[in-house]
Design a protein around this motif. Structure first.
Motif: not given
Length: 232
Positions: A2-6
């Motif tokens: 999730s953090r990487l996508c954001s």
């Protein structure tokens, strides 16, 4: 993930919503045709595994991009029978995920992508689809948009290209001049002629390379469309 996508969305100017699910069952309960553009699917999960969930997802939607995440390569044949876009083994790096996402957005609608620019003492969002050309002038870049509006931004051409994520549709035709391949009408008499009628000189030594870059962009665009038609 999730953090990487954001982080990817923020770094490259994509507006997207990321939704997390704790199980395949929870995902399938929420899933509907055309509800997602891209799905990262783990394979080893409690309850239903990722391959079974993907097969059920494909029964409803064949066009959604599917990327498997797993610690093993043994399911790779099953994964690609689900029309997987990619297969990422753990542990994965930020660079690996960013590469996969960069490949994915090339076959997703490009109008999703925008860049933020400082112009006229305010921050504006500009969709890449709307940019016809970028021309350097001293310490500024002048952008011409499809609605004939012009934006003057204090930045270098290199900074502009970096903001686009090195998008292949933006082709440097001369020193300080970059054009959007979508709006090139033709190359004639040493010039790149745009659909708007604007003419930009092309460096003689770069002419063949510039024309090839434009042809390659349109070829890849056609291939992406054909691929999606086959999947549908």
């Amino acid at each position: 993930m999730s953090r990487l996508c954001s982080s990817f969305e923020k770094d490259f100017g994509y507006s997207a919503e990321t939704i997390l699910f704790g199980s395949a069952e929870a995902f399938l309960e929420a899933f509907e045709a055309d509800s997602f553009d891209l799905v990262f699917m783990d394979i080893y999960m409690e309850g239903m595994d990722g391959v079974a969930a993907a097969l059920e997802m494909r029964r409803l939607d064949i066009g959604c991009l599917l990327i498997f995440l797993t610690s093993s390569t043994e399911f790779m044949p099953d994964a690609f029978s689900c029309h997987a876009f990619e297969y990422v083994t753990k542990p994965f790096s930020k660079e690996r995920i960013f590469d996969v996402l960069s490949d994915a957005v090339k076959v997703l609608p490009q109008e999703q992508k925008y860049i933020e620019l400082a112009a006229d003492r305010k921050i504006v969002r500009v969709f890449l689809d709307d940019i016809i050309s970028a021309v350097s002038n001293a310490h500024y870049i002048e952008l011409t948009l499809t609605d004939k509006e012009k934006l003057r931004c204090r930045m270098t051409m290199l900074e502009f290209i970096e903001k686009t994520g090195s998008d292949t549709r933006f082709i440097p035709v001369n020193k300080g001049i970059t054009v959007n391949a979508e709006y090139i009408l033709e190359f004639k008499s040493g010039c790149c002629i745009m659909e708007s009628g604007a003419r930009f000189p092309v460096r003689v030594r770069d002419r063949v390379n510039v024309e090839q870059m434009a042809a390659d962009y349109h070829f890849q665009k056609i291939r992406s469309r054909q691929r999606h038609r086959k999947e549908e």
